[in-house]
Each structure stands twice: as structure tokens, then as C-alpha cells.
Motif scaffolding. Structure first.
Motif, PDB file in Angstrom:
ATOM      1  N   TRP A  46       0.865  -1.173   0.000  1.00  0.00           N
ATOM      2  CA  TRP A  46       0.000   0.000   0.000  1.00  0.00           C
ATOM      3  C   TRP A  46       0.903   1.225   0.000  1.00  0.00           C
ATOM      4  N   GLU A  47       0.755   2.037  -1.029  1.00  0.00           N
ATOM      5  CA  GLU A  47       1.664   3.160  -1.237  1.00  0.00           C
ATOM      6  C   GLU A  47       1.021   4.480  -0.815  1.00  0.00           C
ATOM      7  N   SER A  48       1.802   5.278  -0.082  1.00  0.00           N
ATOM      8  CA  SER A  48       1.421   6.650   0.279  1.00  0.00           C
ATOM      9  C   SER A  48       0.111   6.730   1.052  1.00  0.00           C
ATOM     10  N   LEU A  49       0.003   5.902   2.083  1.00  0.00           N
ATOM     11  CA  LEU A  49      -1.029   6.088   3.095  1.00  0.00           C
ATOM     12  C   LEU A  49      -0.542   7.222   3.996  1.00  0.00           C
ATOM     13  N   SER A  50      -1.310   7.573   5.032  1.00  0.00           N
ATOM     14  CA  SER A  50      -0.837   8.613   5.939  1.00  0.00           C
ATOM     15  C   SER A  50      -1.546   8.531   7.281  1.00  0.00           C
ATOM     16  N   PHE A  51      -0.932   9.116   8.285  1.00  0.00           N
ATOM     17  CA  PHE A  51      -1.585   9.320   9.574  1.00  0.00           C
ATOM     18  C   PHE A  51      -1.239  10.721  10.039  1.00  0.00           C
ATOM     19  N   HIS A  52      -2.054  11.268  10.942  1.00  0.00           N
ATOM     20  CA  HIS A  52      -1.817  12.641  11.386  1.00  0.00           C
ATOM     21  C   HIS A  52      -0.896  12.663  12.590  1.00  0.00           C
ATOM     22  N   SER A  53       0.127  13.489  12.505  1.00  0.00           N
ATOM     23  CA  SER A  53       1.076  13.661  13.607  1.00  0.00           C
ATOM     24  C   SER A  53       0.765  14.953  14.349  1.00  0.00           C
ATOM     25  N   LYS A  54       0.538  14.824  15.645  1.00  0.00           N
ATOM     26  CA  LYS A  54       0.353  16.021  16.479  1.00  0.00           C
ATOM     27  C   LYS A  54       1.689  16.735  16.680  1.00  0.00           C
ATOM     28  N   ILE A  55       2.766  15.960  16.741  1.00  0.00           N
ATOM     29  CA  ILE A  55       4.087  16.547  16.971  1.00  0.00           C
ATOM     30  C   ILE A  55       4.511  17.413  15.800  1.00  0.00           C
ATOM     31  N   LEU A  56       4.287  16.947  14.575  1.00  0.00           N
ATOM     32  CA  LEU A  56       4.654  17.717  13.383  1.00  0.00           C
ATOM     33  C   LEU A  56       3.514  18.613  12.898  1.00  0.00           C
ATOM     34  N   ASN A  57       2.329  18.375  13.439  1.00  0.00           N
ATOM     35  CA  ASN A  57       1.135  19.130  13.059  1.00  0.00           C
ATOM     36  C   ASN A  57       0.834  19.002  11.570  1.00  0.00           C
ATOM     37  N   LYS A  58       0.982  17.786  11.052  1.00  0.00           N
ATOM     38  CA  LYS A  58       0.630  17.525   9.662  1.00  0.00           C
ATOM     39  C   LYS A  58       0.555  16.016   9.443  1.00  0.00           C
ATOM     40  N   SER A  59       0.073  15.632   8.289  1.00  0.00           N
ATOM     41  CA  SER A  59      -0.006  14.216   7.948  1.00  0.00           C
ATOM     42  C   SER A  59       1.367  13.701   7.551  1.00  0.00           C
ATOM     43  N   VAL A  60       1.655  12.480   7.967  1.00  0.00           N
ATOM     44  CA  VAL A  60       2.918  11.830   7.622  1.00  0.00           C
ATOM     45  C   VAL A  60       2.613  10.682   6.655  1.00  0.00           C
ATOM     46  N   PRO A  61       3.013  10.795   5.402  1.00  0.00           N
ATOM     47  CA  PRO A  61       2.799   9.700   4.452  1.00  0.00           C
ATOM     48  C   PRO A  61       3.723   8.517   4.771  1.00  0.00           C
ATOM     49  N   TYR A  62       3.234   7.328   4.504  1.00  0.00           N
ATOM     50  CA  TYR A  62       4.055   6.134   4.626  1.00  0.00           C
ATOM     51  C   TYR A  62       3.539   5.089   3.660  1.00  0.00           C
ATOM     52  N   SER A  63       4.426   4.201   3.234  1.00  0.00           N
ATOM     53  CA  SER A  63       4.036   3.035   2.445  1.00  0.00           C
ATOM     54  C   SER A  63       4.302   1.803   3.289  1.00  0.00           C
ATOM     55  N   ILE A  64       3.610   0.725   2.975  1.00  0.00           N
ATOM     56  CA  ILE A  64       3.756  -0.471   3.807  1.00  0.00           C
ATOM     57  C   ILE A  64       3.655  -1.734   2.952  1.00  0.00           C
ATOM     58  N   TYR A  65       4.513  -2.685   3.270  1.00  0.00           N
ATOM     59  CA  TYR A  65       4.513  -4.003   2.629  1.00  0.00           C
ATOM     60  C   TYR A  65       3.940  -4.999   3.623  1.00  0.00           C
ATOM     61  N   LEU A  66       2.915  -5.749   3.184  1.00  0.00           N
ATOM     62  CA  LEU A  66       2.289  -6.785   4.014  1.00  0.00           C
ATOM     63  C   LEU A  66       2.559  -8.139   3.368  1.00  0.00           C
ATOM     64  N   PRO A  67       3.076  -9.093   4.135  1.00  0.00           N
ATOM     65  CA  PRO A  67       3.506 -10.365   3.540  1.00  0.00           C
ATOM     66  C   PRO A  67       2.357 -11.237   3.059  1.00  0.00           C
ATOM     67  N   ASP A  68       2.691 -12.195   2.257  1.00  0.00           N
ATOM     68  CA  ASP A  68       1.735 -13.185   1.762  1.00  0.00           C
ATOM     69  C   ASP A  68       0.994 -13.810   2.946  1.00  0.00           C
ATOM     70  N   GLY A  69      -0.333 -13.825   2.869  1.00  0.00           N
ATOM     71  CA  GLY A  69      -1.134 -14.434   3.920  1.00  0.00           C
ATOM     72  C   GLY A  69      -1.493 -13.502   5.053  1.00  0.00           C
TER      73      GLY A  69
END
Length: 289
Positions: free
Chosen positions: A27-50
């Protein structure tokens, strides 16, 4: 059986086989909101087979990008999904979740003026968010960190600042600089950026707090790091000098590590060729958990 029924049967067969075999997901370029940075932090994630059908929790690798790149770099240029799938299929690496956050041009540190506290965000928000949102195990023995260039520096630095968080670390072509190199780059593009991160003139208290070589040199050998390192840098890479010094300091402090100098430079082809060994190395420590 008529031709239409035959074609439909084949389609159902291939769908069934695909589902049975399963596959990893990115999943490419998801995000969550950071209170510390006061903005959304994009991230990508690899989930294994199964992952979606399994009840198990997985170890997690934080895989950091380099300067001028973002959370998509390891997927797009690094071709990490195909490399991870292949390495796991050959039983050289264990199934794991891989998190690739965006760090912009922060160099993964808290800036000298306290305006951009990326490191605080990483440990106080990103890691808890990942462990609450995904099926990953918590605890040092189930976390590893790696990265290239700026991300190699960030991964190395994080284990020195937070040795209780990671069981293994694999800096690739890490941007580890000596004092002389910093002085020589004051008026360069990188030097001007470092003015904003570490303070004007670069060789500031903030820089020393975040200098991998300074931290290693002044480490108390009585409290040796309980982190396994895999360091890899090309023989044509301008960053090799700092990596060699880091290797020598780790030897001096009797900190376990493996050091590789292979043919190549500061390129994606080099980092793609390094990734299977990184996965195999950290998997060895996950499996000892």
C-alpha cells in the motif's frame, strides 16, 4: 462442455489458484496525522503473503529512504516488493511487515530550534501507530531498521539514540560524515540545509548530538550496544570514508557487526542488490527471538 463453459471454468480455476497461493501486498502513500509535526505523515507499507487471512503477528522492518526521495522510493526505484517476495520464497528471509515513512529533508532528527521534531514523531507516534494499526509484534526483538544514504544515517542514529528499540540495523551507503567533511560542505546545497537542521555553521551542539561517529567515539565500552549491525557501502561511493570509520569504531568498541564493501557506487542498482542480504541478516535475529 462448450467453449464458453470451458473458458469460465479456466477463469475460476486460475482465480482459485491465485487465492490459494496468496500474495504480498504493498500500500503506497497512506498517511496518519502527527500532532508533533502538526501535519499528515505519508508512509508506504509491505504486508507479507497471507497477512490478511492469518491470525499471527509479524516482526517489522522500518526501511528509510534517502535525501530527495520519499515514502514511495523503495517501492518505485528500489523494487522492494519483488525483491522481498523472492527472498522470502527462497526461505532466506522470514515473513515481515515493512514500513517506509516519508521523512522529507529532516535527516530523521529533531531540528536544533525545536520546530521540526521528526525523531520524536517517529518513536512517540509512528511506531505506536503501526503497532496499533497492523498485525505486528511489539518489543525490541521484533523490530529492525534499515535505510539508504540519508536513511542509512537515520537508521544508524536511531539505534544509538534508542538502543532498546531495535534488534538489528542495516545502514546502506550511510551518510555518515566526519567533522572535516562537514566543514568542507558549509556552502554547498547540503551545508545550507544542515544550517536549518543542526544550526548555523553545522558543527553545533545539535550536530554533535546527532553525529554517528561522535556518538560511537564517545560511547562507554562498558555499556556496549545490544544491536547487530550490517553495514554495506560501495567502493566507488563518496560516503565510503565515513562508513569505514564507523566500522573501525565498532571494532574498537567490540560491537558486533558485519561490514561489506562491494563493487559499486551510490546507486539504486547497488541498493537493490544489497536488500536480499539485509533481509537475510535481520531475519536471523527475528528468528532468534
Amino acid at each position: 462442455m462448450d467453449r464458453k463453459c470451458f473458458v469460465l471454468s479456466c477463469c475460476f480455476f486460475f482465480v482459485f489458484i491465485s487465492c490459494a497461493l496468496g500474495q504480498s501486498l504493498v500500500w503506497e502513500s497512506l498517511s496518519f496525522h502527527s500532532k508533533i509535526l502538526n501535519k499528515s505523515v505519508p508512509y508506504s507499507i509491505y504486508l507479507p503473503d497471507g497477512y490478511e487471512s492469518s491470525d499471527r503477528k509479524y516482526p517489522v522492518l522500518y526501511l528509510l529512504h534517502g535525501w530527495t526521495d520519499d515514502e514511495s522510493a523503495w517501492i518505485q526505484m528500489g523494487e522492494m516488493k519483488a525483491i522481498v517476495d523472492e527472498t522470502v520464497s527462497r526461505k532466506l528471509a522470514t515473513d515481515m511487515v515493512i514500513v517506509m515513512p516519508n521523512a522529507w529533508e529532516t535527516w530523521y532528527v529533531n531540528s536544533y530550534d525545536g520546530k521540526i521534531n521528526y525523531e520524536d514523531m517517529f518513536f512517540n507516534e509512528l511506531i505506536p501507530y503501526i503497532e496499533e494499526t497492523y498485525k505486528v509484534r511489539s518489543g525490541k526483538q521484533y523490530r529492525a531498521i534499515s535505510g539508504l544514504s540519508m536513511g542509512g544515517y537515520g537508521s544508524f542514529l536511531y539505534t544509538l539514540h534508542h538502543p532498546d528499540y531495535f534488534v538489528a540495523c542495516a545502514p546502506l551507503s550511510a551518510a555518515v560524515f566526519t567533522e572535516a567533511q562537514i566543514k568542507n560542505s558549509l556552502n554547498s546545497k547540503r551545508g545550507k540545509l544542515f544550517d536549518k537542521i543542526y544550526g548555523k555553521g553545522n558543527l553545533t551542539p545539535c550536530w554533535y548530538r546527532n553525529s554517528v561517529l561522535h556518538l560511537l567515539e564517545n560511547m562507554d565500552t562498558a555499556n556496549s550496544l545490544d544491536v547487530a549491525y550490517y553495514i554495506d557501502c560501495g567502493d566507488d561511493d563518496a560516503l565510503l570514508h565515513g562508513n569505514v570509520i564507523a566500522h573501525e569504531l565498532l571494532n574498537e568498541k567490540k560491537i558486533y557487526h558485519e561490514f561489506r564493501v562491494r563493487d559499486g557506487g551510490h546507486t539504486w542498482s547497488y541498493w537493490r542488490s544489497a536488500l536480499p542480504s539485509v533481509l537475510e541478516f535481520i531475519s536471523g535475529y527475528f528468528r532468534r527471538s
